[in-house]
Design a protein around this motif. Structure first.
Motif, PDB file in Angstrom:
ATOM      1  N   VAL A 130       0.854  -1.186   0.000  1.00  0.00           N
ATOM      2  CA  VAL A 130       0.000   0.000   0.000  1.00  0.00           C
ATOM      3  C   VAL A 130       0.887   1.231   0.000  1.00  0.00           C
ATOM      4  O   VAL A 130       2.031   1.186   0.449  1.00  0.00           O
ATOM      5  N   LEU A 131       0.358   2.317  -0.519  1.00  0.00           N
ATOM      6  CA  LEU A 131       1.113   3.561  -0.493  1.00  0.00           C
ATOM      7  C   LEU A 131       0.173   4.732  -0.683  1.00  0.00           C
ATOM      8  O   LEU A 131      -0.942   4.583  -1.185  1.00  0.00           O
ATOM      9  N   GLU A 132       0.649   5.882  -0.269  1.00  0.00           N
ATOM     10  CA  GLU A 132      -0.080   7.127  -0.462  1.00  0.00           C
ATOM     11  C   GLU A 132       0.850   8.087  -1.173  1.00  0.00           C
ATOM     12  O   GLU A 132       2.020   8.207  -0.832  1.00  0.00           O
ATOM     13  N   THR A 133       0.338   8.725  -2.211  1.00  0.00           N
ATOM     14  CA  THR A 133       1.058   9.769  -2.916  1.00  0.00           C
ATOM     15  C   THR A 133       0.075  10.914  -3.119  1.00  0.00           C
ATOM     16  O   THR A 133      -0.976  10.928  -2.497  1.00  0.00           O
ATOM     17  N   GLY A 134       0.411  11.849  -3.967  1.00  0.00           N
ATOM     18  CA  GLY A 134      -0.489  12.981  -4.149  1.00  0.00           C
ATOM     19  C   GLY A 134      -0.556  13.443  -5.586  1.00  0.00           C
ATOM     20  O   GLY A 134       0.282  13.082  -6.422  1.00  0.00           O
ATOM     21  N   THR A 135      -1.538  14.261  -5.854  1.00  0.00           N
ATOM     22  CA  THR A 135      -1.785  14.727  -7.212  1.00  0.00           C
ATOM     23  C   THR A 135      -0.657  15.588  -7.760  1.00  0.00           C
ATOM     24  O   THR A 135      -0.537  15.735  -8.970  1.00  0.00           O
ATOM     25  N   ALA A 136       0.183  16.143  -6.899  1.00  0.00           N
ATOM     26  CA  ALA A 136       1.323  16.936  -7.368  1.00  0.00           C
ATOM     27  C   ALA A 136       2.508  16.054  -7.756  1.00  0.00           C
ATOM     28  O   ALA A 136       3.576  16.561  -8.081  1.00  0.00           O
ATOM     29  N   GLY A 155     -13.407   6.634   0.000  1.00  0.00           N
ATOM     30  CA  GLY A 155     -13.887   6.118   1.282  1.00  0.00           C
ATOM     31  C   GLY A 155     -13.047   5.000   1.864  1.00  0.00           C
ATOM     32  O   GLY A 155     -13.275   4.590   3.002  1.00  0.00           O
ATOM     33  N   GLN A 156     -12.063   4.509   1.110  1.00  0.00           N
ATOM     34  CA  GLN A 156     -11.232   3.396   1.576  1.00  0.00           C
ATOM     35  C   GLN A 156      -9.760   3.770   1.709  1.00  0.00           C
ATOM     36  O   GLN A 156      -8.901   2.909   1.855  1.00  0.00           O
ATOM     37  N   LYS A 157      -9.458   5.052   1.675  1.00  0.00           N
ATOM     38  CA  LYS A 157      -8.072   5.508   1.782  1.00  0.00           C
ATOM     39  C   LYS A 157      -7.505   5.217   3.168  1.00  0.00           C
ATOM     40  O   LYS A 157      -8.243   4.972   4.123  1.00  0.00           O
ATOM     41  N   PHE A 158      -6.195   5.309   3.279  1.00  0.00           N
ATOM     42  CA  PHE A 158      -5.500   5.030   4.531  1.00  0.00           C
ATOM     43  C   PHE A 158      -4.423   6.082   4.746  1.00  0.00           C
ATOM     44  O   PHE A 158      -4.071   6.827   3.848  1.00  0.00           O
ATOM     45  N   GLY A 159      -3.901   6.114   5.973  1.00  0.00           N
ATOM     46  CA  GLY A 159      -2.774   6.975   6.286  1.00  0.00           C
ATOM     47  C   GLY A 159      -3.147   8.375   6.726  1.00  0.00           C
ATOM     48  O   GLY A 159      -4.307   8.765   6.771  1.00  0.00           O
ATOM     49  N   LEU A 160      -2.116   9.133   7.032  1.00  0.00           N
ATOM     50  CA  LEU A 160      -2.266  10.471   7.588  1.00  0.00           C
ATOM     51  C   LEU A 160      -3.049  11.410   6.674  1.00  0.00           C
ATOM     52  O   LEU A 160      -3.824  12.238   7.133  1.00  0.00           O
ATOM     53  N   TYR A 161      -2.877  11.279   5.381  1.00  0.00           N
ATOM     54  CA  TYR A 161      -3.485  12.220   4.436  1.00  0.00           C
ATOM     55  C   TYR A 161      -4.749  11.671   3.766  1.00  0.00           C
ATOM     56  O   TYR A 161      -5.198  12.205   2.763  1.00  0.00           O
ATOM     57  N   ARG A 162      -5.354  10.641   4.339  1.00  0.00           N
ATOM     58  CA  ARG A 162      -6.493   9.986   3.697  1.00  0.00           C
ATOM     59  C   ARG A 162      -7.688  10.904   3.460  1.00  0.00           C
ATOM     60  O   ARG A 162      -8.505  10.642   2.585  1.00  0.00           O
ATOM     61  N   CYS A 163      -7.790  11.987   4.222  1.00  0.00           N
ATOM     62  CA  CYS A 163      -8.912  12.916   4.049  1.00  0.00           C
ATOM     63  C   CYS A 163      -8.570  14.085   3.129  1.00  0.00           C
ATOM     64  O   CYS A 163      -9.439  14.904   2.821  1.00  0.00           O
ATOM     65  N   SER A 164      -7.347  14.172   2.685  1.00  0.00           N
ATOM     66  CA  SER A 164      -6.928  15.267   1.808  1.00  0.00           C
ATOM     67  C   SER A 164      -7.435  15.036   0.389  1.00  0.00           C
ATOM     68  O   SER A 164      -7.293  13.929  -0.148  1.00  0.00           O
ATOM     69  N   PRO A 165      -7.989  16.070  -0.240  1.00  0.00           N
ATOM     70  CA  PRO A 165      -8.459  15.903  -1.620  1.00  0.00           C
ATOM     71  C   PRO A 165      -7.328  15.626  -2.617  1.00  0.00           C
ATOM     72  O   PRO A 165      -7.572  15.072  -3.689  1.00  0.00           O
ATOM     73  N   SER A 166      -6.092  15.974  -2.268  1.00  0.00           N
ATOM     74  CA  SER A 166      -4.977  15.711  -3.182  1.00  0.00           C
ATOM     75  C   SER A 166      -4.325  14.344  -2.945  1.00  0.00           C
ATOM     76  O   SER A 166      -3.434  13.950  -3.688  1.00  0.00           O
ATOM     77  N   SER A 167      -4.778  13.615  -1.946  1.00  0.00           N
ATOM     78  CA  SER A 167      -4.217  12.305  -1.626  1.00  0.00           C
ATOM     79  C   SER A 167      -4.706  11.245  -2.605  1.00  0.00           C
ATOM     80  O   SER A 167      -5.876  11.217  -2.982  1.00  0.00           O
ATOM     81  N   ARG A 168      -3.786  10.374  -2.989  1.00  0.00           N
ATOM     82  CA  ARG A 168      -4.107   9.221  -3.815  1.00  0.00           C
ATOM     83  C   ARG A 168      -3.462   8.001  -3.176  1.00  0.00           C
ATOM     84  O   ARG A 168      -2.256   7.964  -2.959  1.00  0.00           O
ATOM     85  N   CYS A 169      -4.286   7.000  -2.854  1.00  0.00           N
ATOM     86  CA  CYS A 169      -3.805   5.778  -2.253  1.00  0.00           C
ATOM     87  C   CYS A 169      -3.890   4.642  -3.269  1.00  0.00           C
ATOM     88  O   CYS A 169      -4.847   4.560  -4.047  1.00  0.00           O
ATOM     89  N   TYR A 170      -2.881   3.782  -3.246  1.00  0.00           N
ATOM     90  CA  TYR A 170      -2.800   2.667  -4.177  1.00  0.00           C
ATOM     91  C   TYR A 170      -2.525   1.382  -3.415  1.00  0.00           C
ATOM     92  O   TYR A 170      -1.881   1.397  -2.368  1.00  0.00           O
ATOM     93  N   VAL A 171      -2.995   0.262  -3.958  1.00  0.00           N
ATOM     94  CA  VAL A 171      -2.765  -1.049  -3.365  1.00  0.00           C
ATOM     95  C   VAL A 171      -2.398  -2.054  -4.460  1.00  0.00           C
ATOM     96  O   VAL A 171      -2.783  -1.891  -5.623  1.00  0.00           O
TER      97      VAL A 171
END
Length: 174
Positions: A130-136, A155-171
């Protein structure tokens, strides 16, 4: 543990502890890039050296032929109630601090680091990367999508930035 293996022409991937000077150098560089790309904000995710100690994690530094650190990446394990509270699942291995310095980009180094992270996490019994990155970071999103990672719905994101609109989580299942 300090294991060197050739991974790319003129490149070695070496296991390093997260508090190693070369890791700190690369971490400072990636944080500076985050601040540039995200209007002054670095990644505030709490990371401690022990999080990347085997068997619960591993961290690599890529070195060029001259011995300069040019890339990094690590994974840390998630299990138990704390994992679920952050949106992770038991058996997850979270990728952190995937980074390649500017002058070493475009040569496939990030794919080699990513493959090593997957290989070692699988060998340690992890079942999903799993990982979290961002739109930038469109390059990162492209790397993960082209490497078989699936984008997680909001609705299934994870991590510190899961509520950020620029966050993208991948699995990706291992």
């Amino acid at each position: 543990m300090d294991t060197s293996t050739p991974a790319h022409p003129a490149t070695a991937l070496v296991t390093r502890r997260f508090d190693h000077p070369d890791v700190r150098l690369l971490n400072d560089l990636v944080q500076a890039e985050y601040r540039e790309r995200y209007d002054g904000d670095g990644d505030a995710t709490p990371l401690e050296p022990g999080m990347f100690d085997p068997p619960r994690g591993l961290f690599f530094v890529a070195y060029d032929a001259a011995g300069r650190p040019v890339g990094s990446g690590g994974w840390r394990a998630w299990d138990g109630e704390g994992a679920r509270a952050e949106g992770y699942a038991d058996g997850d291995a979270e990728i952190k601090r995937m980074f390649v310095v500017g002058e070493a980009r475009g040569r496939g180094l990030s794919r080699l680091v990513l493959a090593r992270l997957e290989e070692t996490a699988r060998a340690a019994g992890r079942v999903r990367m799993v990982l979290e990155t961002g739109t930038a970071q469109p390059e990162a999103m492209g790397l993960y999508a082209s490497s078989g990672y699936e984008l997680v719905p909001d609705g299934q994101k994870f991590g510190l930035y899961r509520c950020s609109p620029s966050s993208r989580c991948y699995v990706k299942p291992l």
